[in-house]
Design a protein around this motif. Structure first.
Motif, PDB file in Angstrom:
ATOM      1  N   TYR A  98      68.521  -0.786  88.846  1.00  0.00           N
ATOM      2  CA  TYR A  98      68.775   0.356  89.724  1.00  0.00           C
ATOM      3  C   TYR A  98      69.689   1.372  89.049  1.00  0.00           C
ATOM      4  O   TYR A  98      69.552   2.586  89.262  1.00  0.00           O
ATOM      5  CB  TYR A  98      69.365  -0.118  91.048  1.00  0.00           C
ATOM      6  N   THR A 102      68.535   5.158  88.519  1.00  0.00           N
ATOM      7  CA  THR A 102      69.375   6.219  89.081  1.00  0.00           C
ATOM      8  C   THR A 102      69.648   7.296  88.041  1.00  0.00           C
ATOM      9  O   THR A 102      69.619   8.502  88.344  1.00  0.00           O
ATOM     10  CB  THR A 102      70.703   5.634  89.595  1.00  0.00           C
ATOM     11  N   SER A 103      69.895   6.880  86.796  1.00  0.00           N
ATOM     12  CA  SER A 103      70.153   7.851  85.721  1.00  0.00           C
ATOM     13  C   SER A 103      68.948   8.750  85.487  1.00  0.00           C
ATOM     14  O   SER A 103      69.090   9.956  85.258  1.00  0.00           O
ATOM     15  CB  SER A 103      70.533   7.115  84.431  1.00  0.00           C
ATOM     16  N   SER A 105      66.673   9.547  87.752  1.00  0.00           N
ATOM     17  CA  SER A 105      66.613  10.455  88.901  1.00  0.00           C
ATOM     18  C   SER A 105      67.599  11.602  88.746  1.00  0.00           C
ATOM     19  O   SER A 105      67.254  12.772  88.955  1.00  0.00           O
ATOM     20  CB  SER A 105      66.909   9.677  90.187  1.00  0.00           C
ATOM     21  N   GLU A 106      68.820  11.281  88.375  1.00  0.00           N
ATOM     22  CA  GLU A 106      69.853  12.309  88.247  1.00  0.00           C
ATOM     23  C   GLU A 106      69.511  13.319  87.158  1.00  0.00           C
ATOM     24  O   GLU A 106      69.772  14.519  87.301  1.00  0.00           O
ATOM     25  CB  GLU A 106      71.198  11.648  87.966  1.00  0.00           C
ATOM     26  N   ALA A 107      68.904  12.842  86.062  1.00  0.00           N
ATOM     27  CA  ALA A 107      68.526  13.746  84.981  1.00  0.00           C
ATOM     28  C   ALA A 107      67.406  14.696  85.384  1.00  0.00           C
ATOM     29  O   ALA A 107      67.193  15.728  84.741  1.00  0.00           O
ATOM     30  CB  ALA A 107      68.097  12.937  83.760  1.00  0.00           C
ATOM     31  N   ASP A 109      67.237  16.211  88.422  1.00  0.00           N
ATOM     32  CA  ASP A 109      67.722  16.886  89.639  1.00  0.00           C
ATOM     33  C   ASP A 109      67.487  16.049  90.888  1.00  0.00           C
ATOM     34  O   ASP A 109      66.995  16.531  91.914  1.00  0.00           O
ATOM     35  CB  ASP A 109      67.069  18.268  89.796  1.00  0.00           C
ATOM     36  N   ASP A 110      67.839  14.759  90.781  1.00  0.00           N
ATOM     37  CA  ASP A 110      67.754  13.835  91.924  1.00  0.00           C
ATOM     38  C   ASP A 110      66.320  13.662  92.429  1.00  0.00           C
ATOM     39  O   ASP A 110      66.064  13.625  93.644  1.00  0.00           O
ATOM     40  CB  ASP A 110      68.667  14.289  93.060  1.00  0.00           C
ATOM     41  N   PRO A 148      68.013   7.882  96.252  1.00  0.00           N
ATOM     42  CA  PRO A 148      66.763   8.478  95.753  1.00  0.00           C
ATOM     43  C   PRO A 148      65.561   7.540  95.857  1.00  0.00           C
ATOM     44  O   PRO A 148      64.532   7.799  95.257  1.00  0.00           O
ATOM     45  CB  PRO A 148      67.099   8.721  94.275  1.00  0.00           C
ATOM     46  N   TRP A 149      65.671   6.448  96.646  1.00  0.00           N
ATOM     47  CA  TRP A 149      64.650   5.406  96.624  1.00  0.00           C
ATOM     48  C   TRP A 149      63.580   5.631  97.685  1.00  0.00           C
ATOM     49  O   TRP A 149      63.896   5.735  98.883  1.00  0.00           O
ATOM     50  CB  TRP A 149      65.298   4.031  96.820  1.00  0.00           C
TER      51      TRP A 149
END
Length: 317
Positions: A98, A102-103, A105-107, A109-110, A148-149
């Motif tokens: 996870y 998450t990284s 997703s963040e890269a 823009d979520d 973001p899931w």
């Protein structure tokens, strides 16, 4: 699969790139196939995680990335992770997986990260929550969307994902860990749930999934009520006891949890909430309650106040 994914996209994600997490198993391959069919031209980035737990795991991850590209993903990323200590290998792998997703997703823009959890996974989650006595939040199981899931297949059975892959001519991988009885979920899947289906005459999986849906609706309503109650009870940094004390205990404890999370407190246990609730409602209750994160909650007159003892530095996670 396409219909389930299209329904999810219409309800939860209108535009922008999507990330789909794929292990190469039937559930996540069927998810990827369905998302690509339903995405309507939106870019879909595939991601597969190499946990390094088995011989040949790097080769398996590269093969999965190749499959993602052949299916139509605009990009396929192999995320190599290192497992930390604590909680056993299953929990460590989950945290690492996870974290890596998450990284990604963040890269982007979520961007939403779509996971291949099915109705069978939901039933197992609810059963585990019941057995552990961990409260309504765990009995509500996994949500279709909690940023973001995203989980588009929670109403789809594992049998359906396997059939979809066969129909589409897609070869899938069977993770040996999914048949290893040292893992609690494997024994639930292979022993406990089949026994319950036999003893209770079938329908157990669907009943557990339905329980999760009903509980999720109730929790959402309670959370909204608690959020409104907290807005009325705030007095600067303090909490007015008089504004909350008349609420049902389920609302009071949600108010306390929300208020203290905003103040920087760490995760609260059931015991913390019981003591805080007594502090709020009982004049003979504790005057001070020490919380994770080095915070103290004091009852001062008609208000609860959060204080940091001298020398304690609180950081938000």
């Amino acid at each position: 699969m396409q219909e389930a994914c299209a329904d999810w996209l219409a309800a939860h994600s209108a535009d922008g790139p999507l990330v789909v997490a794929c292990s190469g198993g039937a559930d996540s391959v069927a998810l990827t196939h369905g998302v690509l069919a339903a995405a309507g031209g939106r870019p879909v980035i595939g991601a597969t995680v190499d946990h390094g737990l088995q011989p040949g795991s790097a080769d398996r991850a590269r093969a999965c990335a190749g499959l993602l590209l052949r299916l139509g993903c605009v990009e396929a990323r192999v995320l190599t992770v290192t497992l930390g200590a604590g909680g056993g290998p299953e929990a460590a792998a989950r945290r690492a997986r996870y974290g890596a997703l998450t990284s990604v997703s963040e890269a982007l823009d979520d961007a939403p990260v779509l996971l291949g959890h099915t109705a069978d996974d939901q039933a197992e989650t609810v059963l585990l929550g019941l057995a552990r006595g961990s409260g309504p939040r765990s009995i509500a199981g996994m949500r279709p969307w909690r940023a973001p899931w995203g989980r588009p297949l929670l109403a789809v059975s594992r049998r359906d994902t396997e059939a979809a892959c066969r129909q589409a001519g897609l070869a899938t991988w069977q993770d040996p860990h999914n048949t290893d009885p040292t893992f609690t979920r494997v024994r639930l899947r292979r022993e406990v749930l089949p026994l319950l289906e036999d003893v209770l005459g079938g329908g157990v999986r669907d009943a557990l999934v339905r329980t999760a849906d009903l509980m999720s609706d109730d929790l959402a309503a309670l959370d909204r009520i608690a959020a409104d109650a907290l807005d009325r009870a705030r007095d600067g940094d303090a909490l007015s006891a008089e504004a909350v004390v008349g609420q049902p205990s389920a609302v009071r404890r949600r108010v306390l949890r929300r208020w203290l999370a905003g103040a920087g407190a760490g995760p609260l246990t059931h015991d913390h909430l019981i003591r805080l609730d007594r502090q709020l409602t009982d004049s003979a209750g504790p005057v001070q309650v020490r919380l994770p994160g080095g915070l103290d909650v004091w009852r001062r007159g008609a208000f609860l106040r959060v204080e940091r003892p001298p020398g304690v530095v609180v950081t938000r996670s």
